[in-house]
Design a protein around this motif. Sequence first.
Motif, PDB file in Angstrom:
ATOM      1  N   ASP A   5      27.970 -50.875  -4.371  1.00 42.04           N
ATOM      2  CA  ASP A   5      28.450 -51.686  -5.482  1.00 42.04           C
ATOM      3  C   ASP A   5      28.081 -50.940  -6.751  1.00 42.04           C
ATOM      4  N   LYS A   6      29.090 -50.419  -7.432  1.00 46.37           N
ATOM      5  CA  LYS A   6      28.832 -49.614  -8.617  1.00 46.37           C
ATOM      6  C   LYS A   6      28.319 -50.496  -9.746  1.00 46.37           C
ATOM      7  N   LEU A   7      27.190 -50.120 -10.345  1.00 46.28           N
ATOM      8  CA  LEU A   7      26.606 -50.858 -11.454  1.00 46.28           C
ATOM      9  C   LEU A   7      27.104 -50.319 -12.788  1.00 46.28           C
ATOM     10  N   TYR A   8      27.182 -49.009 -12.903  1.00 44.45           N
ATOM     11  CA  TYR A   8      27.768 -48.382 -14.077  1.00 44.45           C
ATOM     12  C   TYR A   8      28.124 -46.953 -13.741  1.00 44.45           C
ATOM     13  N   ASP A   9      29.072 -46.417 -14.504  1.00 43.73           N
ATOM     14  CA  ASP A   9      29.509 -45.037 -14.331  1.00 43.73           C
ATOM     15  C   ASP A   9      29.996 -44.581 -15.693  1.00 43.73           C
ATOM     16  N   GLU A  10      29.086 -44.069 -16.486  1.00 46.69           N
ATOM     17  CA  GLU A  10      29.377 -43.699 -17.870  1.00 46.69           C
ATOM     18  C   GLU A  10      29.408 -42.190 -18.031  1.00 46.69           C
ATOM     19  N   HIS A  11      30.280 -41.733 -18.895  1.00 53.19           N
ATOM     20  CA  HIS A  11      30.324 -40.323 -19.272  1.00 53.19           C
ATOM     21  C   HIS A  11      30.036 -40.249 -20.757  1.00 53.19           C
ATOM     22  N   TYR A  28       3.018 -27.189 -22.834  1.00 52.05           N
ATOM     23  CA  TYR A  28       3.995 -28.215 -22.484  1.00 52.05           C
ATOM     24  C   TYR A  28       5.403 -27.652 -22.613  1.00 52.05           C
ATOM     25  N   ASP A  29       6.285 -28.083 -21.714  1.00 55.76           N
ATOM     26  CA  ASP A  29       7.707 -27.755 -21.770  1.00 55.76           C
ATOM     27  C   ASP A  29       8.476 -29.033 -21.447  1.00 55.76           C
ATOM     28  N   PHE A  30       9.251 -29.501 -22.410  1.00 52.38           N
ATOM     29  CA  PHE A  30       9.982 -30.755 -22.227  1.00 52.38           C
ATOM     30  C   PHE A  30      11.459 -30.588 -22.520  1.00 52.38           C
ATOM     31  N   GLY A  31      12.250 -31.372 -21.821  1.00 48.08           N
ATOM     32  CA  GLY A  31      13.645 -31.580 -22.150  1.00 48.08           C
ATOM     33  C   GLY A  31      13.759 -33.019 -22.620  1.00 48.08           C
ATOM     34  N   ILE A  32      14.420 -33.219 -23.758  1.00 43.68           N
ATOM     35  CA  ILE A  32      14.576 -34.569 -24.299  1.00 43.68           C
ATOM     36  C   ILE A  32      16.072 -34.838 -24.424  1.00 43.68           C
ATOM     37  N   VAL A  33      16.558 -35.841 -23.690  1.00 43.99           N
ATOM     38  CA  VAL A  33      17.975 -36.195 -23.681  1.00 43.99           C
ATOM     39  C   VAL A  33      18.165 -37.407 -24.574  1.00 43.99           C
ATOM     40  N   PHE A  34      18.892 -37.197 -25.674  1.00 41.42           N
ATOM     41  CA  PHE A  34      19.186 -38.286 -26.601  1.00 41.42           C
ATOM     42  C   PHE A  34      20.541 -38.870 -26.211  1.00 41.42           C
ATOM     43  N   THR A  35      20.550 -40.144 -25.878  1.00 37.07           N
ATOM     44  CA  THR A  35      21.746 -40.793 -25.353  1.00 37.07           C
ATOM     45  C   THR A  35      21.913 -42.166 -25.980  1.00 37.07           C
ATOM     46  N   ASN A  36      23.116 -42.691 -25.892  1.00 39.67           N
ATOM     47  CA  ASN A  36      23.366 -44.060 -26.355  1.00 39.67           C
ATOM     48  C   ASN A  36      23.057 -45.075 -25.254  1.00 39.67           C
ATOM     49  N   LEU A  37      22.876 -44.600 -24.052  1.00 41.32           N
ATOM     50  CA  LEU A  37      22.513 -45.485 -22.951  1.00 41.32           C
ATOM     51  C   LEU A  37      21.041 -45.854 -23.052  1.00 41.32           C
ATOM     52  N   PHE A  38      20.619 -46.782 -22.258  1.00 40.89           N
ATOM     53  CA  PHE A  38      19.209 -47.185 -22.157  1.00 40.89           C
ATOM     54  C   PHE A  38      18.653 -47.677 -23.493  1.00 40.89           C
ATOM     55  N   PHE A  39      19.482 -48.408 -24.227  1.00 43.26           N
ATOM     56  CA  PHE A  39      19.082 -49.018 -25.500  1.00 43.26           C
ATOM     57  C   PHE A  39      18.602 -47.980 -26.511  1.00 43.26           C
ATOM     58  N   GLY A  40      19.137 -46.779 -26.432  1.00 42.15           N
ATOM     59  CA  GLY A  40      18.796 -45.744 -27.390  1.00 42.15           C
ATOM     60  C   GLY A  40      17.502 -45.010 -27.101  1.00 42.15           C
ATOM     61  N   LYS A  41      16.846 -45.325 -25.996  1.00 41.30           N
ATOM     62  CA  LYS A  41      15.605 -44.629 -25.655  1.00 41.30           C
ATOM     63  C   LYS A  41      15.948 -43.256 -25.082  1.00 41.30           C
ATOM     64  N   PRO A  42      15.328 -42.196 -25.592  1.00 40.92           N
ATOM     65  CA  PRO A  42      15.591 -40.880 -25.018  1.00 40.92           C
ATOM     66  C   PRO A  42      14.907 -40.709 -23.663  1.00 40.92           C
ATOM     67  N   LEU A  43      15.540 -39.916 -22.816  1.00 37.59           N
ATOM     68  CA  LEU A  43      14.975 -39.566 -21.530  1.00 37.59           C
ATOM     69  C   LEU A  43      14.164 -38.297 -21.722  1.00 37.59           C
ATOM     70  N   VAL A  44      12.872 -38.355 -21.431  1.00 36.97           N
ATOM     71  CA  VAL A  44      11.971 -37.223 -21.625  1.00 36.97           C
ATOM     72  C   VAL A  44      11.588 -36.689 -20.244  1.00 36.97           C
ATOM     73  N   VAL A  45      11.841 -35.392 -20.029  1.00 40.87           N
ATOM     74  CA  VAL A  45      11.580 -34.756 -18.742  1.00 40.87           C
ATOM     75  C   VAL A  45      10.585 -33.618 -18.940  1.00 40.87           C
TER      76      VAL A  45
END
Length: 99
Positions: A5-11, A28-45
């Motif tokens: 059951d697909k919950l979301y599929d955004e591009h 430290y080495d980080f990748g920070i993904v700034f997106t409009n998804l997830f209520f504007g919270k960036p994904l930090v890897v």
Amino acid sequence: MNLFDKLYDEHENAKVRFIGFTTDQTRYDFGIVFTNLFFGKPLVVCMQTGRSTLLDPKDLDDTEFLQKVFKMSTIQQALDLSQFFKIVIPTPVFETQYE
């Protein structure tokens, strides 16, 4: 019968920032993904360990959370990381959904 059951599929074309830095104790080495998804919270890897989390400016004051998520051995490492993220992670600006 559908297997999933697909919950979301955004591009989205997202901004990604890769940044490495050192402190007196650690590199430290980080990748920070700034997106409009997830209520504007960036994904930090963390590029060294693969550990990741969504960070919001309120999370940056919780050094125990940062220490746990990124498996840091000292609270000083978490304090350094908190200070760094406060510089590079902007406060999200939310559009009004309801008027």
